[in-house]
Design a protein around this motif. Structure first.
Motif, PDB file in Angstrom:
ATOM      1  N   THR B 354      -5.732  -3.341  -4.392  1.00 34.15           N
ATOM      2  CA  THR B 354      -4.809  -3.722  -5.532  1.00 34.15           C
ATOM      3  C   THR B 354      -4.122  -4.871  -4.900  1.00 34.15           C
ATOM      4  O   THR B 354      -3.860  -4.935  -3.839  1.00 34.15           O
ATOM      5  N   ASN B 356      -1.213  -5.526  -6.809  1.00 30.47           N
ATOM      6  CA  ASN B 356       0.213  -5.289  -7.165  1.00 30.47           C
ATOM      7  C   ASN B 356       1.240  -4.514  -6.094  1.00 30.47           C
ATOM      8  O   ASN B 356       0.917  -3.554  -5.400  1.00 30.47           O
ATOM      9  N   GLU B 359       2.199  -0.968  -5.845  1.00 31.58           N
ATOM     10  CA  GLU B 359       1.261   0.212  -5.464  1.00 31.58           C
ATOM     11  C   GLU B 359       0.958   0.262  -4.060  1.00 31.58           C
ATOM     12  O   GLU B 359       0.098   1.046  -3.724  1.00 31.58           O
TER      13      GLU B 359
END
Lengths: 154, 496
Positions: B354, B356, B359
């Protein structure tokens, strides 16, 4: 009509008339492409124009007979490899200029004016460009027809 | 003799690789990295050679055709410096890709496009002929469209399409400029164009042509009014390619060509340079503000690219020797730390899947080397003293003060503070997170050796490269560059 093994009666592709005309004309189209390429240094034309015409002769067959007929003989990998060969030929012609001192220098000599074998390395360079452009266009066309959305639905 | 090899070797690698790479396992990785290494060694040889040459310039007439009739390849300190920057980053990124690209199919295609892009960039840098520059520019950009879309997911294809539309507008404008300049001067050789333009009386025509070129290059460099393709295109590409695009491609096609054309070819035009300077400042501010509230790590880095390229434009637009030194030095530094940061983002994506920032967890415990490199990269881009970013920003700010432009100096300092804020956020959320012990079903570990090697090398270079400003080294690296940009030696030595 009775089903035969004759390739003119396969279900894919266009009608019998188109197939027959294609059979008669396609070699002439390809020959014209070769002529444009080989005489590129003497008359209008050259590797790019010749390559496009050679690619059109293949595309002509694909349109008339359907893609399966052609893809059996020239698949994507072969077409891409031939395209690469054209690029490598052109690159090696330019590198051979080092044999007379300078990159891209003419190493073949001028020849007799207005004969086929004149103009030094323009002729081999035109042939290399023809292979590159012809099979490049064919690869692009094959990509367009091989990965059509209808295939995914099947 | 070896100058054409900068283009020939990558092209050769690209085409051989298309042919052989798909049939032989591991061929692409070994062969391409070998070629990149050879080209990097050639660059180092040329840095030494260009300083020993008479007049510090080398002109190679392709095919033995004399200038201005034939195509010329030119090596001067500016182009050798750019070649070194590009090939250094390309070599390290190539090594990083060996492990990173495992998850994709058609690895040979990746490496072929990569080498085509490298050949295009090297060609742009060494070419002394404006139409050749256009051709190589197209090779590099078209290869980069392919690379941005390499994942062939929806988002990547959309980004690539957007990039292609903007890229085509920019190349169209550049081609229009070339057509106009050819109509006006009847020549394509850069030095020959320069010798005609310097005697010309029509200031307006030249200014219009310069303006058209400027818009073309500004789109390529993603300066603010035309920046919106970059935050889509750069994060969508695979991480090594993001590093190449942000690290060197926008600089070769945008900044280098502006420097080459507006200082060496066109007569120096104060108004156009002032415009470049203000566009750079605008882009610095807007880029960093947009970056501040991003949570997508790669998108944040992409916005920082816009902001940092603004610094380079500011330095170059000042057009004083000090400003140009700052701009060019920041160009080199940015190519190091921005590729480093993109590579660390790739390492995080490799492990966590990911982008992001919220996260990630336990990164500094699981991946110490990635954390170490990312920390150094963040400090460099924010301008913390011993790292390279500090020195180049300092020089740019001093150059602003030298020109009595206190407002610009203040903005440059403020943007640096905002950059620090944004990277403190990255460090806090992505790397130095609280320890959570539910790491999920997959046991995470540090990324493979090749990725570690590239990141560590770039981190060490970020730490060390401030030393270039030490007078003896600066003399070898930068004095020739500054002299060639400011004193118009280019025409004088090519058309002897």
């Amino acid at each position: 009509m009775k089903e035969t093994n004759n390739k003119n009666f396969t279900s894919s592709g266009m009608s019998l008339i188109v197939k027959t005309v294609t059979r008669w004309t396609v070699l002439f189209i390809m020959l014209y492409g070769w002529y444009i390429t080989l005489f590129g240094h003497l008359s209008p034309g050259g590797g790019f124009a010749g390559g496009v015409i050679v690619a059109l002769s293949f595309i002509h067959i694909i349109l008339a007979y359907g893609k399966d007929f052609v893809v059996k003989k020239i698949n994507k990998i072969l077409s891409e490899s031939l395209e690469t060969t054209g690029a490598l030929m052109f690159l090696s012609i330019s590198i051979m200029g080092f044999s007379v001192g300078v990159f891209f220098k003419d190493f073949l000599g001028q020849g007799k004016a207005f004969s086929l074998l004149s103009g030094g390395m323009i002729l081999p360079a035109n042939i290399a460009i023809m292979i590159k452009v012809g099979f490049g266009m064919l690869s692009a066309f094959l990509c367009l027809i091989l990965f059509s959305p209808q295939d995914e639905e099947k | 003799m070896t100058l054409p090899l900068f283009v020939v070797l990558p092209l050769f690698a690209a085409f051989i690789n298309t042919m052989v790479g798909r049939f032989l396992k591991l061929f692409s990785e070994v062969f391409v990295n070998l070629i990149n290494f050879v080209v990097l060694i050639l660059c180092i040889i040329w840095i030494y050679k260009i300083n020993t040459l008479n007049n510090n310039i080398f002109v190679y007439e392709v095919g033995g055709w004399k200038i201005p009739y034939g195509v010329a390849l030119v090596a001067d300190p500016v182009s050798v410096f750019m070649l070194f920057t590009v090939n250094l980053v390309a070599f390290l990124v190539g090594i990083y890709s060996v492990s990173y690209i495992e998850k994709y199919t058609e690895k040979w295609g990746f490496y072929s496009l990569f080498e085509l892009m490298l050949a295009g960039m090297n060609g742009v840098i060494i070419s002394g002929d404006i139409f050749n520059i256009f051709v190589f520019l197209e090779i590099a950009t078209i290869a980069s469209y392919g690379l941005v879309a390499f994942g062939t997911q929806k988002e990547e294809l959309e980004a690539s399409f957007k990039y292609m539309v903007l890229g085509s507008i920019s190349t169209g404008l550049i081609l229009l400029g070339i057509v106009l300049i050819y109509a006006y001067t009847s020549t394509l050789n850069l030095a020959d164009i320069a010798s005609i333009l310097i005697l010309s009386e029509d200031k307006l025509i030249i200014r219009v042509i310069m303006f058209i070129f400027m818009i073309g290059f500004v789109i390529k460099a993603a300066i603010v009014p035309f920046h919106w393709w970059l935050p889509d295109a750069h994060p969508s590409a695979p991480a090594p390619i993001s590093a190449m695009l942000s690290g060197v491609l926008i600089k070769t096609l945008g900044v280098y060509l502006i420097v080459r054309l507006f200082f060496n070819v066109f007569p120096i035009d104060e108004k156009i340079l002032k415009m470049i300077c203000y566009l750079g400042t605008l882009s610095m501010v807007v880029g960093v503000i947009l970056a501040l509230y991003q949570w997508d790590y790669k998108r944040l880095l992409a916005y920082h690219s816009i902001s940092q390229v603004g610094y380079i434009f500011l330095g170059i637009g000042l057009a004083t020797p000090m400003g140009i030194l700052g701009g060019i030095f920041h160009l080199f530094n940015h190519s190091l730390f921005k590729s480093l940061l993109f590579l660390t983002s790739g390492a995080l994506e490799y492990n966590f899947g990911t982008r992001n920032l919220k996260e990630y967890h336990n990164v500094n415990r699981i991946m110490p080397i990635t954390t170490f490199s990312a920390t150094i990269g963040s400090f460099s881009i924010a301008g913390i003293p011993p790292f390279n970013g500090f020195w180049s920003k300092l020089i740019i700010i001093i150059a602003c003060l030298e020109k009595r432009d206190i407002l610009l100096a203040l903005i440059a300092a403020l943007v640096s503070v905002l950059t620090l804020a944004s990277f403190l956020k990255v460090l806090k959320y992505a790397f130095y997170t609280e320890q959570k012990y539910n790491t999920g079903p997959k046991l995470l570990k540090e990324v493979p050796f090749f990725m570690q090697f590239s990141m560590l090398t770039l981190a060490i270079l970020c730490f060390v490269s401030g030393i270039i400003l030490y007078p003896n080294i600066k003399h070898i690296v930068f004095d020739g560059v500054i002299k060639f940009i400011t004193e118009n030696l280019y025409i004088k030595f090519i058309l002897k």
